[in-house]
Design an enzyme around this catalytic site. Structure first.
Site, PDB file in Angstrom:
ATOM      1  N   PHE A 285       4.249  -0.793  11.844  1.00 45.52           N
ATOM      2  CA  PHE A 285       3.147  -0.138  11.112  1.00 45.52           C
ATOM      3  C   PHE A 285       2.500  -1.086  10.101  1.00 45.52           C
ATOM      4  CE2 PHE A 285       6.101   3.507  11.880  1.00 45.52           C
ATOM      5  CZ  PHE A 285       5.236   4.356  12.538  1.00 45.52           C
TER       6      PHE A 285
ATOM      7  N   TYR B 294     -11.083  -4.947  10.932  1.00 43.75           N
ATOM      8  CA  TYR B 294      -9.907  -4.083  11.098  1.00 43.75           C
ATOM      9  C   TYR B 294      -9.764  -3.667  12.567  1.00 43.75           C
ATOM     10  CZ  TYR B 294      -7.085   0.145  11.256  1.00 43.75           C
ATOM     11  OH  TYR B 294      -6.149   1.083  11.615  1.00 43.75           O
TER      12      TYR B 294
ATOM     13  N   ARG C 121     -22.713   7.884   7.308  1.00 41.77           N
ATOM     14  CA  ARG C 121     -21.977   6.704   6.829  1.00 41.77           C
ATOM     15  C   ARG C 121     -22.093   5.616   7.904  1.00 41.77           C
ATOM     16  NH1 ARG C 121     -15.565   7.350   5.648  1.00 41.77           N
ATOM     17  NH2 ARG C 121     -15.525   7.573   7.915  1.00 41.77           N
TER      18      ARG C 121
ATOM     19  N   ASN D  97       0.831  -1.208   0.000  1.00 42.97           N
ATOM     20  CA  ASN D  97       0.000   0.000   0.000  1.00 42.97           C
ATOM     21  C   ASN D  97       0.867   1.260   0.000  1.00 42.97           C
ATOM     22  OD1 ASN D  97      -2.626   1.164   0.005  1.00 42.97           O
ATOM     23  ND2 ASN D  97      -2.348   1.731   2.154  1.00 42.97           N
TER      24      ASN D  97
ATOM     25  N   ASN E 139     -11.113   6.963   1.395  1.00 47.24           N
ATOM     26  CA  ASN E 139     -12.149   6.788   2.416  1.00 47.24           C
ATOM     27  C   ASN E 139     -12.084   7.908   3.441  1.00 47.24           C
ATOM     28  OD1 ASN E 139     -13.192   4.207   1.606  1.00 47.24           O
ATOM     29  ND2 ASN E 139     -11.239   3.336   2.268  1.00 47.24           N
TER      30      ASN E 139
ATOM     31  N   SER F   2      -5.213   2.315  17.484  1.00 43.80           N
ATOM     32  CA  SER F   2      -6.137   3.305  16.927  1.00 43.80           C
ATOM     33  C   SER F   2      -7.216   3.670  17.929  1.00 43.80           C
ATOM     34  CB  SER F   2      -6.782   2.697  15.683  1.00 43.80           C
ATOM     35  OG  SER F   2      -7.885   3.462  15.282  1.00 43.80           O
TER      36      SER F   2
ATOM     37  N   PHE G 252      -5.391   9.028  16.944  1.00 40.01           N
ATOM     38  CA  PHE G 252      -6.725   9.537  16.625  1.00 40.01           C
ATOM     39  C   PHE G 252      -6.774   9.712  15.095  1.00 40.01           C
ATOM     40  CE2 PHE G 252      -9.214   9.581  20.455  1.00 40.01           C
ATOM     41  CZ  PHE G 252      -8.288   8.938  21.254  1.00 40.01           C
ATOM     42  N   ASN G 253      -7.006  10.867  14.540  1.00 39.87           N
ATOM     43  CA  ASN G 253      -7.115  10.943  13.072  1.00 39.87           C
ATOM     44  C   ASN G 253      -5.881  11.613  12.476  1.00 39.87           C
ATOM     45  OD1 ASN G 253      -9.913  10.507  14.048  1.00 39.87           O
ATOM     46  ND2 ASN G 253     -10.409  10.679  11.885  1.00 39.87           N
TER      47      ASN G 253
ATOM     48  N   LYS H 205      -6.841  -4.493  15.744  1.00 47.78           N
ATOM     49  CA  LYS H 205      -6.139  -3.552  16.631  1.00 47.78           C
ATOM     50  C   LYS H 205      -6.289  -3.988  18.089  1.00 47.78           C
ATOM     51  CE  LYS H 205      -4.434  -1.021  13.494  1.00 47.78           C
ATOM     52  NZ  LYS H 205      -3.042  -1.344  13.143  1.00 47.78           N
TER      53      LYS H 205
ATOM     54  N   LEU I 254     -11.359  11.623   5.237  1.00 47.29           N
ATOM     55  CA  LEU I 254     -11.855  12.962   4.951  1.00 47.29           C
ATOM     56  C   LEU I 254     -10.825  13.869   4.256  1.00 47.29           C
ATOM     57  CD1 LEU I 254     -14.087  15.090   5.249  1.00 47.29           C
ATOM     58  CD2 LEU I 254     -13.246  15.543   7.566  1.00 47.29           C
TER      59      LEU I 254
ATOM     60  N   ASP J 267       7.767  -9.113   3.060  1.00 47.00           N
ATOM     61  CA  ASP J 267       6.445  -9.252   3.659  1.00 47.00           C
ATOM     62  C   ASP J 267       6.642  -9.775   5.082  1.00 47.00           C
ATOM     63  OD1 ASP J 267       3.909 -10.037   4.458  1.00 47.00           O
ATOM     64  OD2 ASP J 267       3.333 -10.719   2.454  1.00 47.00           O
TER      65      ASP J 267
HETATM   66  P1  NAD Z   1      -0.084   2.743   5.108  1.00 47.86           P
HETATM   67  O1  NAD Z   1      -0.871   1.737   4.365  1.00 47.86           O
HETATM   68  O2  NAD Z   1       0.328   3.980   4.402  1.00 47.86           O
HETATM   69  O3  NAD Z   1       1.221   2.075   5.743  1.00 47.86           O
HETATM   70  C1  NAD Z   1       1.310   0.708   6.061  1.00 47.86           C
HETATM   71  C2  NAD Z   1       2.548   0.179   5.365  1.00 47.86           C
HETATM   72  O4  NAD Z   1       2.716  -1.209   5.701  1.00 47.86           O
HETATM   73  C3  NAD Z   1       2.420   0.249   3.843  1.00 47.86           C
HETATM   74  O5  NAD Z   1       3.607   0.811   3.315  1.00 47.86           O
HETATM   75  C4  NAD Z   1       2.272  -1.207   3.406  1.00 47.86           C
HETATM   76  O6  NAD Z   1       2.842  -1.442   2.130  1.00 47.86           O
HETATM   77  C5  NAD Z   1       2.986  -1.929   4.515  1.00 47.86           C
HETATM   78  N1  NAD Z   1       2.534  -3.308   4.789  1.00 47.86           N
HETATM   79  C6  NAD Z   1       1.269  -3.753   4.981  1.00 47.86           C
HETATM   80  N2  NAD Z   1       1.289  -5.066   5.234  1.00 47.86           N
HETATM   81  C7  NAD Z   1       2.585  -5.454   5.211  1.00 47.86           C
HETATM   82  C8  NAD Z   1       3.247  -6.695   5.401  1.00 47.86           C
HETATM   83  N3  NAD Z   1       2.577  -7.810   5.664  1.00 47.86           N
HETATM   84  N4  NAD Z   1       4.600  -6.719   5.309  1.00 47.86           N
HETATM   85  C9  NAD Z   1       5.310  -5.590   5.026  1.00 47.86           C
HETATM   86  N5  NAD Z   1       4.730  -4.398   4.829  1.00 47.86           N
HETATM   87  C10 NAD Z   1       3.381  -4.340   4.927  1.00 47.86           C
HETATM   88  O7  NAD Z   1      -0.928   3.101   6.423  1.00 47.86           O
HETATM   89  P2  NAD Z   1      -0.645   4.189   7.543  1.00 47.86           P
HETATM   90  O8  NAD Z   1      -1.756   5.159   7.507  1.00 47.86           O
HETATM   91  O9  NAD Z   1       0.745   4.668   7.467  1.00 47.86           O
HETATM   92  O10 NAD Z   1      -0.858   3.300   8.838  1.00 47.86           O
HETATM   93  C11 NAD Z   1       0.205   2.696   9.533  1.00 47.86           C
HETATM   94  C12 NAD Z   1      -0.340   1.928  10.711  1.00 47.86           C
HETATM   95  O11 NAD Z   1      -1.082   2.816  11.553  1.00 47.86           O
HETATM   96  C13 NAD Z   1      -1.291   0.806  10.344  1.00 47.86           C
HETATM   97  O12 NAD Z   1      -1.083  -0.258  11.243  1.00 47.86           O
HETATM   98  C14 NAD Z   1      -2.651   1.413  10.575  1.00 47.86           C
HETATM   99  O13 NAD Z   1      -3.624   0.448  10.867  1.00 47.86           O
HETATM  100  C15 NAD Z   1      -2.373   2.282  11.783  1.00 47.86           C
HETATM  101  N6  NAD Z   1      -3.330   3.384  11.940  1.00 47.86           N
HETATM  102  C16 NAD Z   1      -3.516   4.250  10.898  1.00 47.86           C
HETATM  103  C17 NAD Z   1      -4.438   5.283  11.039  1.00 47.86           C
HETATM  104  C18 NAD Z   1      -4.700   6.240   9.896  1.00 47.86           C
HETATM  105  O14 NAD Z   1      -5.718   6.920   9.903  1.00 47.86           O
HETATM  106  N7  NAD Z   1      -3.814   6.362   8.910  1.00 47.86           N
HETATM  107  C19 NAD Z   1      -5.149   5.442  12.239  1.00 47.86           C
HETATM  108  C20 NAD Z   1      -4.901   4.548  13.282  1.00 47.86           C
HETATM  109  C21 NAD Z   1      -3.995   3.514  13.121  1.00 47.86           C
HETATM  110  N1  UDP Z   2     -16.206  12.056   6.348  1.00 48.52           N
HETATM  111  C1  UDP Z   2     -17.047  12.755   5.499  1.00 48.52           C
HETATM  112  N2  UDP Z   2     -16.876  12.611   4.148  1.00 48.52           N
HETATM  113  C2  UDP Z   2     -15.912  11.807   3.610  1.00 48.52           C
HETATM  114  C3  UDP Z   2     -15.044  11.109   4.491  1.00 48.52           C
HETATM  115  C4  UDP Z   2     -15.229  11.244   5.859  1.00 48.52           C
HETATM  116  O1  UDP Z   2     -17.934  13.473   5.945  1.00 48.52           O
HETATM  117  O2  UDP Z   2     -15.820  11.701   2.392  1.00 48.52           O
HETATM  118  C5  UDP Z   2     -16.378  12.218   7.804  1.00 48.52           C
HETATM  119  C6  UDP Z   2     -16.673  10.929   8.530  1.00 48.52           C
HETATM  120  O3  UDP Z   2     -18.062  10.712   8.590  1.00 48.52           O
HETATM  121  C7  UDP Z   2     -16.071  11.202   9.909  1.00 48.52           C
HETATM  122  C8  UDP Z   2     -14.899  12.149   9.620  1.00 48.52           C
HETATM  123  O4  UDP Z   2     -15.147  12.679   8.323  1.00 48.52           O
HETATM  124  O5  UDP Z   2     -16.998  11.894  10.698  1.00 48.52           O
HETATM  125  C9  UDP Z   2     -13.545  11.450   9.640  1.00 48.52           C
HETATM  126  O6  UDP Z   2     -13.625  10.313   8.796  1.00 48.52           O
HETATM  127  P1  UDP Z   2     -12.356   9.466   8.371  1.00 48.52           P
HETATM  128  O7  UDP Z   2     -12.812   8.362   7.481  1.00 48.52           O
HETATM  129  O8  UDP Z   2     -11.294  10.387   7.854  1.00 48.52           O
HETATM  130  O9  UDP Z   2     -11.812   8.905   9.764  1.00 48.52           O
HETATM  131  P2  UDP Z   2     -12.520   7.990  10.882  1.00 48.52           P
HETATM  132  O10 UDP Z   2     -12.785   8.908  12.028  1.00 48.52           O
HETATM  133  O11 UDP Z   2     -13.740   7.391  10.298  1.00 48.52           O
HETATM  134  O12 UDP Z   2     -11.476   6.995  11.205  1.00 48.52           O
END
Ligand code: NAD
Ligand code: UDP
Length: 342
Positions: free
Chosen positions: A83, A152, A298, A38, A201, A127, A181-182, A156, A203, A61
């Site tokens: 991550f 998902y 949603r 990703n 997906n 998360s 958080f976000n 976590k 915002l 991987d």
């Molecule tokens: P991201 O997809 O950009 O980063 C994840 C990375 O891990 C990617 O580069 C992907 O290629 C790699 N990856 C996935 N599975 C793998 C595997 N089996 N082996 C090796 N590499 C692998 O996502 P992100 O937003 O940077 O998120 C990082 C972490 O933080 C994730 O665990 C995610 O669940 C967590 N998280 C993200 C958010 C968010 O909103 N972005 C919020 C809370 C928690």
């Molecule tokens: N949201 C929205 N339109 C979009 C995407 C998200 O109104 O196209 C809203 C969603 O309902 C939530 C907030 O933005 O209230 C944050 O959503 P996001 O998916 O970024 O993060 P989440 O809190 O769901 O992890």
């Protein structure tokens, strides 16, 4: 073992790449593993341009324990940040096994190899989703977790428990779960940022793609929530601030501060922001008008969640610093860079 060296699993991704930059800035040597499922290798170029350092990279991987163990054999890092997981909530509902396999197996391999090779410190990406629709706001780390509403979210919760039980069983291990958080925004250099595949997906990427003309119109999901303006409240944390929280967590463990072998921290700003407010700050920050409309709620969204960050402030000595307006400027600058918009 080398306490100034860190393995970053998933380090080519959005949060990982920003964390690698902050680790390098703090004087850590970094080894990145990522299977690029990703992400794009170009993020490592961005890291190089920002820091002048090209971290050692393995296209591995984490579910392939044999390949991952080769990395442990070659490098003497004493800390790991994990991550490497899939993160699309909707997809996890449709393909649960894909999520349980990748997110749990990759983390269990990391933990088992850490014990096998005598490595000590691990940070896990958790998360705010673990709190679900919390009874009291803001949430503290002691707020009870709610049953997960998606595979998902369940990965976590399960990974937090696996980490807690693993450090309990192995006195050589120490772990910190960071509940994000976000996360939003991009590095101020605009050389690294979020690269969502397909229709976003989240915002902020949806907003920046709408501003760039890639999406026609932002849908605001719901204006009939029990909140001041009827849209959902979230705690939007700047990506560079979030990256620095990982450095604080690693520092704490490397310096053997505190007595607990497993700790959990909320990583947010402590300030609730509505969807409407975020859209308006984006418009003002970047001096543009966004095409948006109100749409139905949603499925699965909680009305409001934001963090009590006292523990992270006091124990990690970390706090969110960047203003939302600057974060949203950086998000737009990154989108323009990616799209080649002047
Ligand atoms: P991201 O997809 O950009 O980063 C994840 C990375 O891990 C990617 O580069 C992907 O290629 C790699 N990856 C996935 N599975 C793998 C595997 N089996 N082996 C090796 N590499 C692998 O996502 P992100 O937003 O940077 O998120 C990082 C972490 O933080 C994730 O665990 C995610 O669940 C967590 N998280 C993200 C958010 C968010 O909103 N972005 C919020 C809370 C928690
Ligand atoms: N949201 C929205 N339109 C979009 C995407 C998200 O109104 O196209 C809203 C969603 O309902 C939530 C907030 O933005 O209230 C944050 O959503 P996001 O998916 O970024 O993060 P989440 O809190 O769901 O992890």
């Amino acid at each position: 073992m080398n306490s100034k060296s860190v393995l970053v699993a998933g380090g080519a991704g959005y949060i990982g790449s920003h964390t690698v930059v902050e680790l390098i800035n703090a004087g850590y040597e970094v080894v990145v593993v990522d299977n690029l499922s990703n992400s794009d290798i170009s993020s490592l170029e961005g890291i190089n341009k920002i820091t002048g350092v090209k971290p050692t990279f393995y296209n591995v991987d984490c579910c392939d324990k044999g390949a991952l163990s080769e990395v442990f054999k070659r490098h003497d890092f004493n800390s790991v940040i994990h991550f490497a997981a899939f993160k699309a909530v909707g997809e996890s509902v449709e393909q649960p096994a894909k999520y349980y396999r990748n997110n749990l197996l990759s983390f269990m391999n990391v933990l088992e190899l850490m014990v096998e090779y005598g490595r000590r410190n691990v940070v896990f990406s958790s998360s705010a989703t673990v709190y679900g629709d919390a009874d009291e706001l803001p949430v503290t780390e002691d707020t009870p977790r709610k049953p997960a509403t998606s595979p998902y979210g369940n990965t976590k919760q399960m990974s937090e428990d696996i980490l807690r039980d693993s450090v309990r069983a192995n006195s050589s291990l120490r772990g910190i779960a960071l509940r994000y958080f976000n996360p939003i925004g991009a590095h101020p250099s605009a050389l690294i940022g979020e690269l969502p595949r397909g229709v976003p997906n989240n915002l902020v990427p949806y907003i920046t793609q709408t501003a760039a003309g890639i999406r026609e119109c932002l849908s605001i999901f719901g204006q009939d929530y029990p909140t001041p303006d009827g849209s959902c409240l979230r705690d939007y944390i700047d990506i560079v601030d979030l990256a620095k929280a990982h450095v604080a967590a690693i520092d704490r463990m490397v310096e053997e501060r505190g007595k607990e072998s497993y700790e959990v921290f909320n990583i947010g700003t402590g300030r609730p922001v509505s969807v409407f407010e975020l859209v308006h700050v984006f418009e003002e920050a970047n001096n543009l008008k966004l095409n948006y409309k109100v749409a139905p709620r949603r499925a699965g969204d909680v009305p409001a969640v934001w963090a009590d960050t006292t523990r992270a402030n006091e124990v990690l000595g970390w706090r969110a610093e960047r203003a939302l307006v600057d974060t949203l400027k950086a998000a737009w600058q990154w989108e323009r860079n990616v799209r080649g918009i002047e």
